[in-house]
Design an enzyme around this catalytic site. Structure first.
Site, mmCIF file in Angstrom:
data_model
loop_
_atom_site.group_PDB
_atom_site.id
_atom_site.type_symbol
_atom_site.label_atom_id
_atom_site.label_comp_id
_atom_site.label_asym_id
_atom_site.label_seq_id
_atom_site.Cartn_x
_atom_site.Cartn_y
_atom_site.Cartn_z
ATOM 1 N N TRP A 114 0.812 -1.394 0.072
ATOM 2 C CA TRP A 114 -0.215 -0.020 0.079
ATOM 3 C C TRP A 114 0.746 1.299 -0.012
ATOM 4 C CZ3 TRP A 114 1.960 2.267 4.244
ATOM 5 C CH2 TRP A 114 2.440 1.735 4.970
ATOM 6 N N LYS A 146 -2.589 -8.882 -7.152
ATOM 7 C CA LYS A 146 -3.570 -8.646 -5.834
ATOM 8 C C LYS A 146 -2.930 -7.425 -5.369
ATOM 9 C CE LYS A 146 -3.047 -9.462 -1.763
ATOM 10 N NZ LYS A 146 -3.420 -8.282 -1.364
ATOM 11 N N PRO A 147 -3.549 -6.142 -5.300
ATOM 12 C CA PRO A 147 -3.001 -5.279 -4.598
ATOM 13 C C PRO A 147 -3.090 -5.240 -2.832
ATOM 14 C CG PRO A 147 -5.132 -4.510 -5.743
ATOM 15 C CD PRO A 147 -4.957 -6.180 -5.865
ATOM 16 N N GLU A 189 -4.682 -4.536 0.654
ATOM 17 C CA GLU A 189 -6.233 -4.332 0.916
ATOM 18 C C GLU A 189 -6.389 -2.848 1.105
ATOM 19 O OE1 GLU A 189 -4.273 -6.592 1.936
ATOM 20 O OE2 GLU A 189 -4.067 -6.692 4.167
ATOM 21 N N SER A 224 6.395 -7.003 3.440
ATOM 22 C CA SER A 224 7.223 -7.403 4.699
ATOM 23 C C SER A 224 7.891 -8.599 4.562
ATOM 24 C CB SER A 224 6.240 -7.537 5.924
ATOM 25 O OG SER A 224 5.262 -8.717 5.671
ATOM 26 N N GLU A 229 10.929 -8.074 -2.777
ATOM 27 C CA GLU A 229 11.322 -6.973 -2.404
ATOM 28 C C GLU A 229 10.795 -6.695 -1.084
ATOM 29 O OE1 GLU A 229 11.807 -3.652 -1.460
ATOM 30 O OE2 GLU A 229 10.547 -2.919 -2.957
ATOM 31 N N CYS A 256 10.349 1.210 2.323
ATOM 32 C CA CYS A 256 11.650 0.122 2.720
ATOM 33 C C CYS A 256 12.851 0.824 2.496
ATOM 34 C CB CYS A 256 11.208 -0.895 1.920
ATOM 35 S SG CYS A 256 11.165 -0.571 -0.145
ATOM 36 N N GLU A 270 12.399 -2.449 11.631
ATOM 37 C CA GLU A 270 11.938 -1.455 10.608
ATOM 38 C C GLU A 270 11.102 -0.573 11.351
ATOM 39 O OE1 GLU A 270 10.385 -3.060 7.211
ATOM 40 O OE2 GLU A 270 11.077 -1.577 5.702
HETATM 41 P P1 ADP Z 1 2.855 -4.496 5.194
HETATM 42 O O1 ADP Z 1 3.300 -4.582 6.432
HETATM 43 O O2 ADP Z 1 3.647 -3.623 4.538
HETATM 44 O O3 ADP Z 1 1.497 -4.213 5.067
HETATM 45 P P2 ADP Z 1 2.595 -6.911 4.277
HETATM 46 O O4 ADP Z 1 3.557 -7.985 3.728
HETATM 47 O O5 ADP Z 1 1.526 -7.485 5.272
HETATM 48 O O6 ADP Z 1 3.223 -5.713 4.393
HETATM 49 O O7 ADP Z 1 1.679 -6.675 2.976
HETATM 50 C C1 ADP Z 1 2.147 -6.621 1.627
HETATM 51 C C2 ADP Z 1 1.247 -7.307 0.585
HETATM 52 O O8 ADP Z 1 1.337 -8.499 1.065
HETATM 53 C C3 ADP Z 1 -0.166 -6.718 0.659
HETATM 54 O O9 ADP Z 1 -0.776 -7.181 -0.771
HETATM 55 C C4 ADP Z 1 -0.898 -7.886 1.480
HETATM 56 O O10 ADP Z 1 -2.217 -8.106 1.329
HETATM 57 C C5 ADP Z 1 -0.091 -8.960 1.287
HETATM 58 N N1 ADP Z 1 -0.205 -9.951 2.230
HETATM 59 C C6 ADP Z 1 -0.044 -10.108 3.954
HETATM 60 N N2 ADP Z 1 -0.043 -11.270 4.139
HETATM 61 C C7 ADP Z 1 -0.049 -12.248 3.088
HETATM 62 C C8 ADP Z 1 -0.363 -13.635 3.101
HETATM 63 N N3 ADP Z 1 -0.432 -14.246 4.126
HETATM 64 N N4 ADP Z 1 -0.466 -14.283 1.864
HETATM 65 C C9 ADP Z 1 -0.254 -13.500 0.506
HETATM 66 N N5 ADP Z 1 -0.095 -12.078 0.641
HETATM 67 C C10 ADP Z 1 -0.060 -11.553 1.887
#
Ligand code: ADP
Length: 475
Positions: free
Chosen positions: A144, A168-169, A171, A223, A244, A278, A379
């Protein structure tokens, strides 16, 4: 959602809300995909792959070029959607749209430069030819914090290479993705070449990407924790991956650096996107005898940055993305203060007046930060600048490298010798030398260690979506 060239609701009819992080207001509702929707999108991408990958590179290039032009035409609307949904100041959103568009143009050109090789053989009757071919259907997951440029940074090289994609962007920012897909629709990409699924719970979609045998590649930005989880699962099905992930950038000021220039650079890059990047500096290393002068200059510049709603003129620092982000920042600041850090500015939520419903945290400066503090390791992803004194100079590279991450690092010095030594010894994928913006569609972006693998942008970026095929011909 955009599946097989058509706009669709979720099969279940489910939807979820998208909120403005500056005001807490509901902006819109979008479909909440389930496993059926994801399977439909993957199947559409699979069906489109043979014809898309068989087009000439010149034809694929033309689609990307059209999308690039449309993106620039719609720059202002895209930027406004981004500020509304993600919170960054409008000027920063415009910069991101430009950066995002750059990838479409760059890979429209690189599509035409996917070269193979011929290799001399030791056998007189043999010829070797190496082909580079699109590797198939790509699953892309984006974050996001840069909700438009992370889409084009992945999709442009994938499409240029001849791959088809399901995106998949995050949420928190599906509306930016929807706007980008309106552009792909207007550019008339054939049905199934680009597909979009929006979902509140990312796990089932992530699962589908790593387990469905049609998907040959996962490209993920997010993450480190989630990246590792997906990498483990992708390994079980032998899928290609690009990751990344997180960072913990050092910002090293040497004692020959101009303290004003260094402080100016450090403030600009630290508070970019409210620290939610990041490549955001997470440890600012300053020679012990310069700490006071540097901190004064730095803090003066921090205090001049206006926090607020990114739509308002003059605002330089927007809200954090949500409540968990605020809690994380608060935890790190408290931990640092408990362990002896000194608070020079900020250190609290901002709740006055119009800020009361948003996720605002005051731009914060800490000194006396040490290796024992969480903020030295984790971080932050927030507007907190930890200043760390070093002495002697020989220690600083080791201190900077003392992290599991390896994405970006910054160095300020007038000495070529120090600059080169730091450039060579720092274990990070991107090093800014007296430069706070070492990024471009033309330059490789990516990290070492827990910051991930693979590179985006540049000549290298398209390789992530290509297979190498050898032909041995006996004549
Ligand atoms: P942040 O802490 O920056 O939100 P996330 O890794 O949680 O980082 O989110 C980055 C992307 O990964 C988002 O599109 C999120 O929906 C997706 N995401 C988070 N958890 C999962 C998962 N278990 N499987 C697939 N995608 C995920």
């Amino acid at each position: 959602m955009f599946i097989d060239g058509k706009w669709k609701k979720a099969v279940s009819g489910a939807e979820f809300g998208v909120f403005n992080p500056a005001t807490g207001d509901l902006i819109d509702r979008v479909p909440d995909a389930g496993p059926r929707d994801v399977a439909d999108a993957i199947n559409a991408a699979d069906k489109a792959f043979p014809s898309w990958s068989s087009l000439t590179a010149y034809q694929r290039s033309q689609y990307l070029y059209t999308a690039w032009k449309l993106m620039l035409d719609r720059k202002e609307d895209l930027a406004r959607t981004m500020t509304l949904e993600q919170g960054k100041p409008l000027a920063a959103a415009r910069n991101e749209i430009q950066y995002g568009a750059d990838f479409l143009l760059w890979f429209a050109e690189e599509a035409k430069r996917v070269y193979g090789q011929t290799i001399p053989s030791a056998r007189p009757d043999q010829r070797f030819i190496v082909l580079k071919q699109a590797l198939g259907v790509v699953g892309a997951i984006t974050p996001w914090n840069y909700p438009v440029s992370m889409i084009t940074r992945k999709l442009a090289p994938a499409l240029a290479a001849g791959c088809t994609v399901v995106l998949k962007p995050a949420e928190a920012t599906p509306l930016c993705a929807l706007e980008m897909f309106k552009i792909f629709e207007a550019a008339q990409f054939p049905p199934g070449v680009v597909n979009l699924v929006t979902t509140l719970d990312p796990k089932p979609v992530g699962q589908a990407f790593v387990s469905n045998p049609i998907v040959r590649k996962l490209t993920f930005t997010g993450s480190t924790q989630v990246g590792k989880l997906l990498a483990r699962e992708a390994a079980g099905n032998m899928k290609r991956i690009s990751l990344e992930l997180g960072g913990h950038a050092p910002f090293i000021v040497y004692d020959d650096a101009d303290p004003v220039h260094a402080a100016k650079g450090a403030v600009l890059v630290k508070f970019l996107n409210t620290g939610q990047a990041c490549i955001s500096p997470n440890r600012i290393f300053v020679p012990r005898h310069m700490v006071d002068a540097f901190t004064r200059e730095f803090t003066m510049r921090v205090m001049a940055m206006k926090p607020g709603n990114g739509m308002d003129a003059g605002v330089k620092i927007g809200p954090l993305v949500g409540p968990e982000a605020l809690l994380k920042v608060e935890k790190q600041v408290k931990d640092a203060l408990d362990k002896g850090a000194k608070l020079i500015a900020g250190g609290r939520r901002l709740t006055e007046g119009a800020l009361s419903n948003g996720y605002f945290y005051a731009p914060t400066v800490l000194t006396h930060v040490t290796r024992e503090m969480l903020i030295f390791r984790e971080e932050t992803f927030g507007p907190v600048a930890p200043i760390i004194a070093y002495d002697p100079e020989e220690d600083v590279i080791e201190m900077a490298n003392d992290t599991v991450y390896g994405l970006a690092a910054y160095v300020y010095t007038k000495s070529t010798s120090r600059a080169m030594t730091a450039f060579e010894r720092l274990r990070f994928g991107i090093i800014g030398i007296n430069d706070i913006n070492p990024t471009s569609a033309a330059a490789p972006f990516g990290g070492m260690k827990d910051s991930g693998m693979g590179r985006e942008g540049s000549r290298e970026g398209i390789n992530e979506y290509l297979e190498t095929k050898l032909g041995g011909f006996s004549i």
